[in-house]
Design a protein around this motif. Structure first.
Motif, short mmCIF file in Angstrom:
data_model
loop_
_atom_site.label_atom_id
_atom_site.label_comp_id
_atom_site.label_asym_id
_atom_site.label_seq_id
_atom_site.Cartn_x
_atom_site.Cartn_y
_atom_site.Cartn_z
N GLY A 75 -88.04 -7.24 -67.94
CA GLY A 75 -88.92 -8.38 -68.23
C GLY A 75 -88.68 -8.98 -69.61
N LEU A 76 -87.40 -9.12 -69.98
CA LEU A 76 -87.06 -9.65 -71.31
C LEU A 76 -86.24 -10.93 -71.16
N GLU A 77 -85.91 -11.58 -72.28
CA GLU A 77 -85.11 -12.81 -72.24
C GLU A 77 -83.65 -12.43 -72.51
N ALA A 78 -82.78 -12.82 -71.58
CA ALA A 78 -81.36 -12.40 -71.66
C ALA A 78 -80.70 -12.87 -72.95
N GLU A 79 -81.11 -14.03 -73.47
CA GLU A 79 -80.44 -14.57 -74.66
C GLU A 79 -80.84 -13.82 -75.93
N ARG A 80 -81.79 -12.89 -75.82
CA ARG A 80 -82.20 -12.10 -76.98
C ARG A 80 -81.70 -10.66 -76.87
N ILE A 81 -80.69 -10.44 -76.00
CA ILE A 81 -80.15 -9.09 -75.80
C ILE A 81 -78.70 -9.06 -76.29
N ILE A 82 -78.34 -7.98 -76.98
CA ILE A 82 -76.94 -7.76 -77.38
C ILE A 82 -76.52 -6.39 -76.88
N CYS A 83 -75.30 -6.29 -76.35
CA CYS A 83 -74.83 -5.02 -75.79
C CYS A 83 -73.77 -4.39 -76.68
N GLY A 84 -73.80 -3.08 -76.77
CA GLY A 84 -72.87 -2.38 -77.63
C GLY A 84 -72.30 -1.12 -77.00
N VAL A 85 -71.33 -0.55 -77.70
CA VAL A 85 -70.68 0.69 -77.30
C VAL A 85 -71.66 1.82 -77.64
N GLY A 86 -72.57 2.07 -76.73
CA GLY A 86 -73.70 2.94 -77.02
C GLY A 86 -74.68 2.18 -77.90
N SER A 87 -75.92 2.66 -77.96
CA SER A 87 -76.84 2.00 -78.89
C SER A 87 -76.40 2.27 -80.32
N ASP A 88 -75.60 3.31 -80.52
CA ASP A 88 -75.05 3.57 -81.86
C ASP A 88 -74.33 2.32 -82.41
N GLU A 89 -73.62 1.60 -81.54
CA GLU A 89 -72.91 0.43 -82.05
C GLU A 89 -73.88 -0.69 -82.42
N VAL A 90 -74.97 -0.82 -81.68
CA VAL A 90 -75.97 -1.84 -82.03
C VAL A 90 -76.61 -1.48 -83.39
N LEU A 91 -76.84 -0.19 -83.60
CA LEU A 91 -77.36 0.25 -84.90
C LEU A 91 -76.35 -0.05 -86.01
N GLN A 92 -75.09 0.11 -85.68
CA GLN A 92 -74.04 -0.20 -86.66
C GLN A 92 -74.02 -1.70 -86.96
N PHE A 93 -74.19 -2.53 -85.92
CA PHE A 93 -74.22 -3.99 -86.15
C PHE A 93 -75.32 -4.36 -87.14
N VAL A 94 -76.52 -3.82 -86.92
CA VAL A 94 -77.65 -4.26 -87.75
C VAL A 94 -77.44 -3.81 -89.19
N CYS A 95 -76.89 -2.60 -89.37
CA CYS A 95 -76.65 -2.11 -90.74
C CYS A 95 -75.57 -2.94 -91.42
N GLN A 96 -74.47 -3.15 -90.71
CA GLN A 96 -73.35 -3.89 -91.31
C GLN A 96 -73.74 -5.33 -91.60
N ALA A 97 -74.53 -5.93 -90.71
CA ALA A 97 -74.87 -7.35 -90.87
C ALA A 97 -75.92 -7.58 -91.94
N PHE A 98 -76.80 -6.62 -92.16
CA PHE A 98 -77.94 -6.89 -93.02
C PHE A 98 -78.06 -5.99 -94.24
N ALA A 99 -77.16 -5.02 -94.41
CA ALA A 99 -77.25 -4.15 -95.58
C ALA A 99 -75.87 -3.90 -96.16
N GLY A 100 -75.82 -3.74 -97.47
CA GLY A 100 -74.54 -3.47 -98.14
C GLY A 100 -74.80 -2.74 -99.45
N ALA A 101 -73.81 -2.79 -100.34
CA ALA A 101 -73.92 -2.07 -101.61
C ALA A 101 -75.19 -2.47 -102.35
N GLY A 102 -75.91 -1.47 -102.83
CA GLY A 102 -77.13 -1.74 -103.59
C GLY A 102 -78.38 -1.85 -102.73
N ASP A 103 -78.19 -1.95 -101.41
CA ASP A 103 -79.34 -2.05 -100.50
C ASP A 103 -79.75 -0.67 -100.00
N GLU A 104 -81.01 -0.57 -99.62
CA GLU A 104 -81.53 0.71 -99.13
C GLU A 104 -81.89 0.64 -97.65
#
Ligand SMILES: *Cc1c(COP(=O)(O)O)cnc(C)c1O
Length: 360
Positions: A75-104
């Protein structure tokens, strides 16, 4: 070494998976990785073999069919879904996209061991906060948030404790975080928690909440590596830019779609799990072993001390049973036991009973 890796990488301690064999034994019962005792859905196995003849073709880059199937099932909207190599990859996407050196990146005391690994992979700093009696503490998380915080990661239900935050507490956390912080609700075990939707409503309503889900647990496809995330369109669009266009193979996509389209699979598996989880929890307590009520497909048994946990681990191995040591999660006295089917749970309880009787 004259080659210099990016900052943070050498801080990564390699992830340790659950053991899967015992030397000299062919009757091993693996209860160390929270795998589905029923295996993958038959429809997924069929889809895998049918997809095999097409593997000379590149796979879909937009995962449209799988996203539509997930959207329909949940019951979700398809355009708000992203698929990854395991959910581990989706977790990797969010970390890589939104956090870097100096961030917590904030995670909790007994949180999933991938979280600090993912923080270091992004060059960010993992910050661990205390839990309250093996349950995630919303107050402790909110108190740990600083200007430098970018992401808060937690699993609900949590691994390895099996405990969970009630929806009101999850909502209080989501609404209490500043707008510059993303809350990641890792829903790997969502289906096993009765009446719970994994934080989907929060991810729908708030621009800074990401829910992640996986095909590795209740869908029995851990070996194939498929997961997904659900968040605001803006967040999905950012993450999609760093997703490799062919991250999921034709075979992965076909198997996941067939699995999620089998409407009876999840109820059948969770019914079996709930019954055997109650049985295992009851048996442990009867044997004088402490354990919290679990909302997942495993139970964290807490023994008297580390020496006792090691002795039980060895006693179970002598019976051909593998469970998970969880010292690295802050439980030297603990053993995490995956809930199996009726016969497997019976075998585990018999082995635990034999250990207890051998002590007398
Ligand atoms: C098993 C598990 C996952 C699933 O990881 P996949 O990459 O989807 O296989 C995610 N989070 C937690 C807490 C888990 O225990």
């Amino acid at each position: 070494m004259s080659l210099t890796p990016q900052a943070g990488i050498m801080n990564i301690a390699l992830y340790e998976g659950g053991k899967s064999s015992i030397a000299g034994r062919s009757d091993v019962l693996k209860l160390s990785s929270n795998e589905n005792p029923l295996g993958p859905p038959p429809a997924a196995i069929k889809a895998i073999s049918e997809a095999a003849v097409d593997v000379h073709r590149y796979p879909s880059t937009d995962h449209a069919e799988l996203r539509a199937a997930i959207a329909k099932a949940y019951g979700l909207e398809a355009e708000r879904i992203i698929c990854g190599v395991g959910s581990d990859e989706v977790l990797q996407f969010v970390c890589q996209a939104f956090a870097g050196a100096g961030d917590e990146i904030v995670y909790t005391e007994h949180g999933f061991s991938m979280y600090p690994i993912l923080a270091h992979m992004a060059g960010a700093t993992p910050v661990q906060v205390a839990e309250a009696e093996r349950v995630v503490s919303v107050d402790n998380i909110l108190a740990a948030v600083t200007e430098a915080t970018r992401i808060v990661m937690l699993a609900n239900p949590a691994n390895p404790t099996g405990t969970m935050l009630p929806e009101e507490e999850l909502a209080r956390l989501a609404r209490g975080l500043p707008a510059h912080v993303i809350l990641v609700i890792d829903g790997a075990y969502t289906e096993y928690a009765e009446g719970y939707t994994g934080g989907a409503e929060l991810a729908r309503d708030l621009p800074n909440v990401l829910m992640t889900r996986t095909f590795s647990k209740v869908y029995g496809l851990g070996g194939l590596r498929i997961g997904w995330g659900y968040a605001a369109r803006e967040m999905i669009d950012v993450m999609t830019r760093i997703r490799q266009p062919f991250n999921l193979s034709t075979v992965q996509l076909a198997a996941a779609q067939a699995a999620v389209e089998d409407a009876n699979w999840v109820p059948n598996c969770t019914r079996l799990n709930a019954a055997q989880r109650a049985r295992l929890t009851g048996a442990l307590r009867q044997l004088g072993v402490a354990c919290d009520a679990s909302h997942a497909n495993f139970v964290l048994a807490r023994f008297g001390d580390e020496a006792e946990a090691v002795a039980v681990d060895l006693a179970l191995q002598a019976e051909g049973i593998l469970v998970r040591r969880v010292k690295g999660y802050g439980f030297p006295e603990g053993l995490r036991m995956t809930v199996g089917d009726e016969a497997q749970t019976g075998r585990l309880i018999a082995a635990l009973t034999k250990w207890r009787e051998g002590q007398a």
